[in-house]
Design a protein around this motif. Structure first.
Motif, PDB file in Angstrom:
ATOM      1  N   UNK A 209       0.806  -1.220   0.000  1.00  0.00           N
ATOM      2  CA  UNK A 209       0.000   0.000   0.000  1.00  0.00           C
ATOM      3  C   UNK A 209       0.832   1.260   0.000  1.00  0.00           C
ATOM      4  N   UNK A 210       2.049   1.182   0.529  1.00  0.00           N
ATOM      5  CA  UNK A 210       2.872   2.375   0.706  1.00  0.00           C
ATOM      6  C   UNK A 210       3.849   2.691  -0.401  1.00  0.00           C
ATOM      7  N   UNK A 211       3.998   1.801  -1.415  1.00  0.00           N
ATOM      8  CA  UNK A 211       4.983   2.079  -2.475  1.00  0.00           C
ATOM      9  C   UNK A 211       4.405   2.893  -3.624  1.00  0.00           C
ATOM     10  N   UNK A 212       3.087   3.015  -3.684  1.00  0.00           N
ATOM     11  CA  UNK A 212       2.501   3.896  -4.696  1.00  0.00           C
ATOM     12  C   UNK A 212       1.887   3.168  -5.874  1.00  0.00           C
ATOM     13  N   UNK A 213       0.830   3.768  -6.412  1.00  0.00           N
ATOM     14  CA  UNK A 213       0.085   3.150  -7.504  1.00  0.00           C
ATOM     15  C   UNK A 213       0.922   3.028  -8.779  1.00  0.00           C
ATOM     16  N   UNK A 214       1.725   4.035  -9.097  1.00  0.00           N
ATOM     17  CA  UNK A 214       2.534   3.987 -10.315  1.00  0.00           C
ATOM     18  C   UNK A 214       3.625   2.927 -10.219  1.00  0.00           C
ATOM     19  N   UNK A 215       4.116   2.692  -9.014  1.00  0.00           N
ATOM     20  CA  UNK A 215       5.124   1.641  -8.829  1.00  0.00           C
ATOM     21  C   UNK A 215       4.502   0.268  -9.061  1.00  0.00           C
ATOM     22  N   UNK A 216       3.241   0.087  -8.614  1.00  0.00           N
ATOM     23  CA  UNK A 216       2.545  -1.181  -8.906  1.00  0.00           C
ATOM     24  C   UNK A 216       2.499  -1.399 -10.414  1.00  0.00           C
ATOM     25  N   UNK A 217       2.114  -0.335 -11.127  1.00  0.00           N
ATOM     26  CA  UNK A 217       1.968  -0.461 -12.580  1.00  0.00           C
ATOM     27  C   UNK A 217       3.300  -0.847 -13.219  1.00  0.00           C
ATOM     28  N   UNK A 218       4.387  -0.242 -12.733  1.00  0.00           N
ATOM     29  CA  UNK A 218       5.715  -0.581 -13.250  1.00  0.00           C
ATOM     30  C   UNK A 218       6.044  -2.049 -13.005  1.00  0.00           C
ATOM     31  N   UNK A 219       5.746  -2.529 -11.797  1.00  0.00           N
ATOM     32  CA  UNK A 219       6.042  -3.923 -11.444  1.00  0.00           C
ATOM     33  C   UNK A 219       5.219  -4.882 -12.290  1.00  0.00           C
ATOM     34  N   UNK A 220       3.933  -4.580 -12.465  1.00  0.00           N
ATOM     35  CA  UNK A 220       3.058  -5.444 -13.265  1.00  0.00           C
ATOM     36  C   UNK A 220       3.471  -5.429 -14.733  1.00  0.00           C
ATOM     37  N   UNK A 221       3.856  -4.264 -15.233  1.00  0.00           N
ATOM     38  CA  UNK A 221       4.207  -4.130 -16.654  1.00  0.00           C
ATOM     39  C   UNK A 221       5.578  -4.710 -16.968  1.00  0.00           C
ATOM     40  N   UNK A 222       6.581  -4.367 -16.158  1.00  0.00           N
ATOM     41  CA  UNK A 222       7.971  -4.749 -16.465  1.00  0.00           C
ATOM     42  C   UNK A 222       8.492  -5.919 -15.648  1.00  0.00           C
ATOM     43  N   UNK A 223       7.722  -6.335 -14.639  1.00  0.00           N
ATOM     44  CA  UNK A 223       8.045  -7.494 -13.806  1.00  0.00           C
ATOM     45  C   UNK A 223       9.475  -7.418 -13.260  1.00  0.00           C
ATOM     46  N   UNK A 224      10.337  -8.343 -13.614  1.00  0.00           N
ATOM     47  CA  UNK A 224      11.677  -8.404 -13.021  1.00  0.00           C
ATOM     48  C   UNK A 224      12.716  -7.557 -13.776  1.00  0.00           C
ATOM     49  N   UNK A 225      12.307  -6.871 -14.827  1.00  0.00           N
ATOM     50  CA  UNK A 225      13.249  -6.058 -15.607  1.00  0.00           C
ATOM     51  C   UNK A 225      13.395  -4.685 -14.941  1.00  0.00           C
ATOM     52  N   UNK A 226      14.191  -4.652 -13.892  1.00  0.00           N
ATOM     53  CA  UNK A 226      14.318  -3.455 -13.065  1.00  0.00           C
ATOM     54  C   UNK A 226      14.807  -2.260 -13.872  1.00  0.00           C
TER      55      UNK A 226
END
Length: 445
Positions: A209-226
């Protein structure tokens, strides 16, 4: 609706956000004043209802009445709805109802939604809002299902309600709990110090909940490609991980050194996660060392990340200030993070936010200390907890007078809507001046 208000009254997006939060707080306070909201069936004084509503909408967790023993099932439900609205953001919730009803979202409304969730652009804001809602409800449901067997085993059928209440409260970084009893009020979840299921689930909900909505989107979209992540997402993830691990190591070797290993590990991690900005605790905070309490104050001040359910100064603000200091030490003209240059306006905003937070929580602590005759350090802990929308307390909040409660309410509101939002709302009518004053050097440091 927001577009209509804007045209008639000239309200900006920032002013609409502030008025939205204030309106929900007032409605929540009036509902909590009803006799049906309390277990005793009595009318709650307005100042106590307003404090509770402010704390819930601002997802803080500071309370003047024990949530479990004072409020009825109806009152607890009102508090939970306020927490959910406050966690997602008033504008996001309002826009969601408009979208579900099939109404067209105007450009002004999209702009307000962008400001509410700290999105980088207006384009795609409706899709992002739907994404936020889906992920929020899915994570909260999963959190409740994981905790349910434990709570049902301990509380019977009531454990179902407790699972959903604590899952939503944790994900929204609110810190409200319904664990108290008549013989032990304001206990938070201290009875589950050695329970790995409850500890890990609550910590995971707080972090997500605390890392932010846009960070979720980045994780879902790019997964492990940091490397493909936005710079902001990289900063948030690295800073968050650092602010969890380093304090946890300190707590492990200093504050919880006398505990058994399992409780020691869980307690150290939990007390490192919860100040950013959830407000749950599994250990006696008053028994922690002065150094440990000072570290928690710093963590509460930093808070969560932009566009999240958390409050505080924000991890990105802290990271920009730290990077600026390193750039200065290395005699570099620009602030650099992950091989990218940070604009000077961002650095100015970060410095302004830090100064505002320091002045406000320090000034608030002075007022409360003088008004209540309490130690300044104890008051400082409460004011940082309020402005960081954390909810951790050393136990003085329920005994505070009306003036001190008002100070905490103002700090909670400021911490939730954000310092720059309030400034931009107040100064929206002032335009930029094209002329510049003569420049002269001044020595600092």
């Amino acid at each position: 609706m927001a577009d209509l208000i804007h045209k008639k009254r000239g309200l900006t997006s920032f002013q609409i956000i502030i008025l939205g939060f204030a309106g929900v707080i007032l409605v929540g306070a009036l509902l909590l004043m009803l006799p049906i909201s309390t277990k005793s069936g009595t009318v709650t004084p307005f100042n106590e209802a307003l404090f509770t509503s402010t704390s819930a909408v601002c997802v803080t967790g500071l309370v003047v009445q024990d949530t479990a023993t004072y409020w009825s099932a109806f009152g607890q439900s009102i508090i939970l709805v306020l927490i959910q609205i406050g966690g997602l953001g008033v504008i996001t919730v309002a826009a969601s109802f408009a979208l579900l009803s099939g109404r067209k979202i105007t450009l002004m409304q999209r702009s307000t939604m962008q400001e509410a969730i700290s999105a980088p652009k207006v384009g795609g804001i409706v899709r992002l809002t739907f994404f936020v809602l889906k992920v929020t409800f899915l994570i909260e449901l999963l959190g409740a299902l994981v905790m349910m067997p434990t709570f049902i085993g301990d509380f019977g059928a009531k454990g179902i309600w407790m699972s959903f209440f604590h899952s939503i409260s944790a994900f929204c970084n609110a810190g409200f709990d319904i664990m108290g009893t008549e013989g032990a009020k304001f206990t938070s979840i201290t009875s589950y110090l050695g329970n790995p299921v409850i500890n890990i689930t609550v910590m995971a909900l707080i972090i997500i909940g605390g890392i932010g909505f846009l960070t979720w989107e980045d994780i879902v979209t790019n997964k492990y490609h940091f490397k493909k992540y936005r710079m902001q997402s990289k900063v948030i993830l690295v800073t968050s991980a650092t602010l969890i691990l380093i304090p946890a190591i300190f707590f492990f070797f200093v504050d919880f050194a006398d505990m058994p290993v399992k409780e020691r590990v869980l307690g150290s991690l939990f007390q490192s996660v919860t100040p950013r900005t959830a407000g749950f605790n599994t250990a006696d905070l008053t028994a922690m060392t002065g150094a440990g309490q000072a570290i928690i104050i710093v963590l509460m001040l930093i808070g969560g990340s932009p566009g999240s359910t958390a409050g505080g100064m924000k991890t990105t603000t802290f990271a920009v200030l730290l990077a600026t200091a390193f750039s200065t030490f290395r005699r570099k003209e620009d602030t650099q993070i992950f091989k990218r240059r940070v604009d000077h306006s961002i650095v100015r905003n970060a410095a302004t936010i830090l100064m505002m937070y320091i002045v406000l929580f320090f000034g608030g602590a002075v007022v409360i200390s003088v008004a209540e005759g309490l130690p300044f350090g104890t008051c400082l802990y409460e004011t940082v907890s309020a402005i960081g929308t954390v909810g951790l307390t050393l136990g003085i909040t329920p005994q505070l007078g009306t003036l001190s409660q008002c100070v905490l309410m103002l700090l909670m509101f400021f911490g939730r809507v954000g310092g720059l939002t309030l400034i931009y709302a107040a100064l929206s009518g002032t335009g930029k001046k094209l002329s510049k004053l003569p420049q002269e050097r001044i020595t600092v440091g």
